[in-house]
Design an enzyme around this catalytic site. Sequence first.
Site, PDB file in Angstrom:
ATOM      1  N   GLY A  94       0.829  -1.194   0.000  1.00 15.11           N
ATOM      2  CA  GLY A  94       0.000   0.000   0.000  1.00 15.11           C
ATOM      3  C   GLY A  94       0.865   1.246   0.000  1.00 15.11           C
ATOM      4  N   HIS A 133      -4.364   1.750   7.760  1.00 19.71           N
ATOM      5  CA  HIS A 133      -2.977   2.228   7.833  1.00 19.71           C
ATOM      6  C   HIS A 133      -2.764   3.360   6.808  1.00 19.71           C
ATOM      7  CE1 HIS A 133       1.565   1.403   7.889  1.00 19.71           C
ATOM      8  NE2 HIS A 133       1.394   2.180   6.834  1.00 19.71           N
ATOM      9  N   GLU A 134      -3.265   3.134   5.587  1.00 22.57           N
ATOM     10  CA  GLU A 134      -3.078   4.142   4.532  1.00 22.57           C
ATOM     11  C   GLU A 134      -3.898   5.400   4.812  1.00 22.57           C
ATOM     12  OE1 GLU A 134      -0.676   3.716   2.613  1.00 22.57           O
ATOM     13  OE2 GLU A 134      -0.418   1.592   3.044  1.00 22.57           O
ATOM     14  N   GLN A 136       3.364   9.911   0.669  1.00 19.92           N
ATOM     15  CA  GLN A 136       4.635   9.191   0.833  1.00 19.92           C
ATOM     16  C   GLN A 136       5.613   9.479  -0.309  1.00 19.92           C
ATOM     17  OE1 GLN A 136       2.472   5.302   1.935  1.00 19.92           O
ATOM     18  NE2 GLN A 136       4.431   5.103   2.986  1.00 19.92           N
ATOM     19  N   HIS A 166      -2.122   7.812   6.912  1.00 16.33           N
ATOM     20  CA  HIS A 166      -1.153   8.654   6.189  1.00 16.33           C
ATOM     21  C   HIS A 166      -1.802   9.951   5.704  1.00 16.33           C
ATOM     22  CE1 HIS A 166       2.507   6.338   5.990  1.00 16.33           C
ATOM     23  NE2 HIS A 166       1.885   5.262   5.564  1.00 16.33           N
ATOM     24  N   CYS A 204       6.021  -0.169   7.268  1.00 15.98           N
ATOM     25  CA  CYS A 204       5.635   0.961   6.419  1.00 15.98           C
ATOM     26  C   CYS A 204       6.831   1.358   5.565  1.00 15.98           C
ATOM     27  CB  CYS A 204       5.219   2.132   7.307  1.00 15.98           C
ATOM     28  SG  CYS A 204       4.785   3.608   6.385  1.00 15.98           S
ATOM     29  N   LEU A 205       6.580   1.652   4.288  1.00 18.51           N
ATOM     30  CA  LEU A 205       7.688   2.040   3.407  1.00 18.51           C
ATOM     31  C   LEU A 205       8.332   3.342   3.872  1.00 18.51           C
ATOM     32  CD1 LEU A 205       6.085   1.162  -0.051  1.00 18.51           C
ATOM     33  CD2 LEU A 205       7.816  -0.144   1.184  1.00 18.51           C
TER      34      LEU A 205
HETATM   35 ZN    ZN Z   1       2.669   3.309   5.613  1.00 14.48          ZN
END
Ligand code: ZN
Length: 172
Positions: free
Chosen positions: A46, A136-137, A51, A140, A94-95
Amino acid sequence: MTVKSILTEPNKLLRRVSKSVEKVDKEEQSLMDDMLETMYAANGIGLAAIQIGVPKRIIVMDLSRDKEKKEPRYFVNPVIQNKNSEKATYEEGCLSVPNQFAEIDRPSSCDVQYLDYYGKKQTLHAEGLLATCIQHEMDHLEGILFIDHLSKLKKSMIIKKLSKLKSNQIVI
Ligand code: ZN
């Protein structure tokens, strides 16, 4: 399609609240294409637009984990409703918080209203990993990272580690 670089914590942009998209146009579609490409290249499931530094309420996801049969999902202006009072726990990463993982409790299911890649209104009932990933997204989009759900001590340990890694990085 272009692979973009992914912002990592600590970075002020990741704390910004993203803005709603007025219309899903070519610009947004090409952003979604880039986001998907970036997410695949980083082996993520995701990614939110912020991001890659774009403060728009756009998320891409693919939970298929199958390189042959891709199942990309696009969410524009997503809104979550009917969060289950039951919680589910997943070990999240998480990236934007590289190589850090922690168990996080979130509502085990929810409904999501959103616009798709073509700007069409959609509703989705999400359970399991899909429910966790979308929440989670969504975080963000509000400038929240999964480590914000941890105790202050755990969170500051992770941020310290990441800051140290960053200060050792050289970009050539
Ligand atoms: Zn993330």
